[in-house]
Every structure is written in structure tokens, then in C-alpha cells.
Design a protein around this motif. Sequence first.
Motif, PDB file in Angstrom:
ATOM      1  N   PHE A 187       0.825  -1.204   0.000  1.00  0.00           N
ATOM      2  CA  PHE A 187       0.000   0.000   0.000  1.00  0.00           C
ATOM      3  C   PHE A 187       0.858   1.253   0.000  1.00  0.00           C
ATOM      4  O   PHE A 187       0.496   2.261  -0.574  1.00  0.00           O
ATOM      5  CB  PHE A 187      -0.959   0.014   1.189  1.00  0.00           C
ATOM      6  CG  PHE A 187      -2.126  -0.899   1.004  1.00  0.00           C
ATOM      7  CD1 PHE A 187      -2.939  -0.787  -0.118  1.00  0.00           C
ATOM      8  CD2 PHE A 187      -2.414  -1.886   1.924  1.00  0.00           C
ATOM      9  CE1 PHE A 187      -4.019  -1.639  -0.306  1.00  0.00           C
ATOM     10  CE2 PHE A 187      -3.489  -2.739   1.748  1.00  0.00           C
ATOM     11  CZ  PHE A 187      -4.288  -2.617   0.623  1.00  0.00           C
ATOM     12  N   LYS A 188       2.004   1.171   0.637  1.00  0.00           N
ATOM     13  CA  LYS A 188       2.906   2.322   0.629  1.00  0.00           C
ATOM     14  C   LYS A 188       3.317   2.630  -0.809  1.00  0.00           C
ATOM     15  O   LYS A 188       3.339   3.776  -1.225  1.00  0.00           O
ATOM     16  CB  LYS A 188       4.144   2.055   1.490  1.00  0.00           C
ATOM     17  CG  LYS A 188       5.124   3.233   1.457  1.00  0.00           C
ATOM     18  CD  LYS A 188       6.264   3.053   2.423  1.00  0.00           C
ATOM     19  CE  LYS A 188       7.349   4.093   2.244  1.00  0.00           C
ATOM     20  NZ  LYS A 188       6.920   5.441   1.882  1.00  0.00           N
ATOM     21  N   LYS A 189       3.609   1.572  -1.573  1.00  0.00           N
ATOM     22  CA  LYS A 189       3.978   1.749  -2.983  1.00  0.00           C
ATOM     23  C   LYS A 189       2.862   2.435  -3.752  1.00  0.00           C
ATOM     24  O   LYS A 189       3.103   3.341  -4.542  1.00  0.00           O
ATOM     25  CB  LYS A 189       4.256   0.389  -3.636  1.00  0.00           C
ATOM     26  CG  LYS A 189       5.677  -0.076  -3.489  1.00  0.00           C
ATOM     27  CD  LYS A 189       5.883  -1.336  -4.330  1.00  0.00           C
ATOM     28  CE  LYS A 189       6.907  -2.234  -3.669  1.00  0.00           C
ATOM     29  NZ  LYS A 189       6.738  -3.640  -4.002  1.00  0.00           N
ATOM     30  N   ILE A 190       1.637   1.970  -3.521  1.00  0.00           N
ATOM     31  CA  ILE A 190       0.481   2.532  -4.218  1.00  0.00           C
ATOM     32  C   ILE A 190       0.321   4.006  -3.871  1.00  0.00           C
ATOM     33  O   ILE A 190       0.191   4.863  -4.735  1.00  0.00           O
ATOM     34  CB  ILE A 190      -0.817   1.754  -3.855  1.00  0.00           C
ATOM     35  CG1 ILE A 190      -0.728   0.329  -4.408  1.00  0.00           C
ATOM     36  CG2 ILE A 190      -2.047   2.461  -4.397  1.00  0.00           C
ATOM     37  CD1 ILE A 190      -1.812  -0.610  -3.920  1.00  0.00           C
ATOM     38  N   GLU A 191       0.361   4.297  -2.569  1.00  0.00           N
ATOM     39  CA  GLU A 191       0.179   5.676  -2.121  1.00  0.00           C
ATOM     40  C   GLU A 191       1.286   6.575  -2.661  1.00  0.00           C
ATOM     41  O   GLU A 191       1.018   7.672  -3.160  1.00  0.00           O
ATOM     42  CB  GLU A 191       0.148   5.730  -0.585  1.00  0.00           C
ATOM     43  CG  GLU A 191      -0.280   7.091  -0.061  1.00  0.00           C
ATOM     44  CD  GLU A 191      -0.386   7.114   1.459  1.00  0.00           C
ATOM     45  OE1 GLU A 191      -1.419   7.568   1.958  1.00  0.00           O
ATOM     46  OE2 GLU A 191       0.566   6.674   2.140  1.00  0.00           O
ATOM     47  N   ASP A 192       2.530   6.100  -2.570  1.00  0.00           N
ATOM     48  CA  ASP A 192       3.661   6.879  -3.073  1.00  0.00           C
ATOM     49  C   ASP A 192       3.527   7.151  -4.566  1.00  0.00           C
ATOM     50  O   ASP A 192       3.798   8.251  -5.041  1.00  0.00           O
ATOM     51  CB  ASP A 192       4.993   6.164  -2.805  1.00  0.00           C
ATOM     52  CG  ASP A 192       5.358   6.203  -1.320  1.00  0.00           C
ATOM     53  OD1 ASP A 192       4.706   6.952  -0.567  1.00  0.00           O
ATOM     54  OD2 ASP A 192       6.298   5.486  -0.929  1.00  0.00           O
ATOM     55  N   TYR A 193       3.103   6.115  -5.302  1.00  0.00           N
ATOM     56  CA  TYR A 193       2.940   6.261  -6.745  1.00  0.00           C
ATOM     57  C   TYR A 193       1.928   7.360  -7.064  1.00  0.00           C
ATOM     58  O   TYR A 193       2.191   8.247  -7.867  1.00  0.00           O
ATOM     59  CB  TYR A 193       2.484   4.930  -7.362  1.00  0.00           C
ATOM     60  CG  TYR A 193       1.932   5.100  -8.753  1.00  0.00           C
ATOM     61  CD1 TYR A 193       2.790   5.270  -9.838  1.00  0.00           C
ATOM     62  CD2 TYR A 193       0.562   5.123  -8.975  1.00  0.00           C
ATOM     63  CE1 TYR A 193       2.289   5.452 -11.117  1.00  0.00           C
ATOM     64  CE2 TYR A 193       0.050   5.306 -10.255  1.00  0.00           C
ATOM     65  CZ  TYR A 193       0.917   5.466 -11.324  1.00  0.00           C
ATOM     66  OH  TYR A 193       0.401   5.667 -12.585  1.00  0.00           O
ATOM     67  N   TYR A 194       0.773   7.297  -6.404  1.00  0.00           N
ATOM     68  CA  TYR A 194      -0.264   8.298  -6.671  1.00  0.00           C
ATOM     69  C   TYR A 194       0.168   9.692  -6.241  1.00  0.00           C
ATOM     70  O   TYR A 194      -0.044  10.658  -6.960  1.00  0.00           O
ATOM     71  CB  TYR A 194      -1.592   7.915  -5.997  1.00  0.00           C
ATOM     72  CG  TYR A 194      -2.371   6.912  -6.803  1.00  0.00           C
ATOM     73  CD1 TYR A 194      -2.946   7.271  -8.017  1.00  0.00           C
ATOM     74  CD2 TYR A 194      -2.517   5.607  -6.378  1.00  0.00           C
ATOM     75  CE1 TYR A 194      -3.659   6.349  -8.775  1.00  0.00           C
ATOM     76  CE2 TYR A 194      -3.217   4.677  -7.128  1.00  0.00           C
ATOM     77  CZ  TYR A 194      -3.785   5.060  -8.333  1.00  0.00           C
ATOM     78  OH  TYR A 194      -4.478   4.149  -9.080  1.00  0.00           O
ATOM     79  N   MET A 195       0.772   9.780  -5.072  1.00  0.00           N
ATOM     80  CA  MET A 195       1.210  11.088  -4.585  1.00  0.00           C
ATOM     81  C   MET A 195       2.245  11.700  -5.536  1.00  0.00           C
ATOM     82  O   MET A 195       2.177  12.877  -5.873  1.00  0.00           O
ATOM     83  CB  MET A 195       1.788  10.981  -3.172  1.00  0.00           C
ATOM     84  CG  MET A 195       0.739  10.734  -2.099  1.00  0.00           C
ATOM     85  SD  MET A 195      -0.529  12.037  -2.095  1.00  0.00           S
ATOM     86  CE  MET A 195      -1.570  11.509  -0.759  1.00  0.00           C
ATOM     87  N   ALA A 196       3.179  10.877  -5.991  1.00  0.00           N
ATOM     88  CA  ALA A 196       4.202  11.356  -6.927  1.00  0.00           C
ATOM     89  C   ALA A 196       3.554  11.781  -8.243  1.00  0.00           C
ATOM     90  O   ALA A 196       3.861  12.851  -8.785  1.00  0.00           O
ATOM     91  CB  ALA A 196       5.243  10.272  -7.176  1.00  0.00           C
ATOM     92  N   SER A 197       2.634  10.968  -8.742  1.00  0.00           N
ATOM     93  CA  SER A 197       1.950  11.284  -9.997  1.00  0.00           C
ATOM     94  C   SER A 197       1.150  12.580  -9.875  1.00  0.00           C
ATOM     95  O   SER A 197       1.146  13.406 -10.789  1.00  0.00           O
ATOM     96  CB  SER A 197       1.006  10.147 -10.402  1.00  0.00           C
ATOM     97  OG  SER A 197       1.732   8.958 -10.571  1.00  0.00           O
TER      98      SER A 197
END
Length: 110
Positions: free
Chosen positions: A14-24
Motif C-alpha cells: 500500500f505504501k507503494k500505491i500511495e507513493d505512486y499516486y502522490m508522486a503522480s
Amino acid sequence: TGTDYRLSDVSPEFKKIEDYYMASLNIQLAKLDMTPGNKELIDAFMRKLEALNDEYIALNAEIQETGLNEETVEAMIANLQLRLDLLKKLKNKLDEIEQSKDLKNENYQA
């Protein structure tokens, strides 16, 4: 902060998912080129994003009270997806405005 639950507290996945969206989201926001002509449009989209951010914070608070559950996590991911979709829509609209301006300019020159 310890009390501020994030998706990353659930699992590395989930950290990966959240980081991906936040970065995007940050990349899309950085690309926005505000002009007097599109300020109103951008502001309207920003208000929607702000509302989604408030919702995300509320979901965070819910997790703190009731603990993590699949429903809340899915709602948080959906929230992030929605924000990204909104920004993409905004970008498309801005591109359309830009293209129609270019077309007008070409027509004047013709």
C-alpha cells in the motif's frame, strides 16, 4: 507522527500505491501552467481536489478510530485514483484550450 495513519502503515504494498499516486499527482500539478485565461478552470478543479483531500483526511481519521479495514483502504485508493483522473481531465481541457487558441491564430494568419 504515529497517530496519523497512512496506507503505508498497512503494508509495503500500500505504501507503494500511495507513493505512486502522490508522486503522480505532484508531477501533474507541477505541469499546470496557470494563465489569466485558464485560472478559473484550474481553480474549479483545485476546489474539487481540495474536497477529495479533505475526504482522504477523514478516511485517515476513521482508520484511527476503527482500525484498518479493507473498505476504508479501498476508499483511500479510489480517492487517490479520482484525484489523478481529475488532474488528467484538467490537463486535457487545458490542452484543448491551447489547441483552439493555436487554431484561431493560424486562421488569422491564413
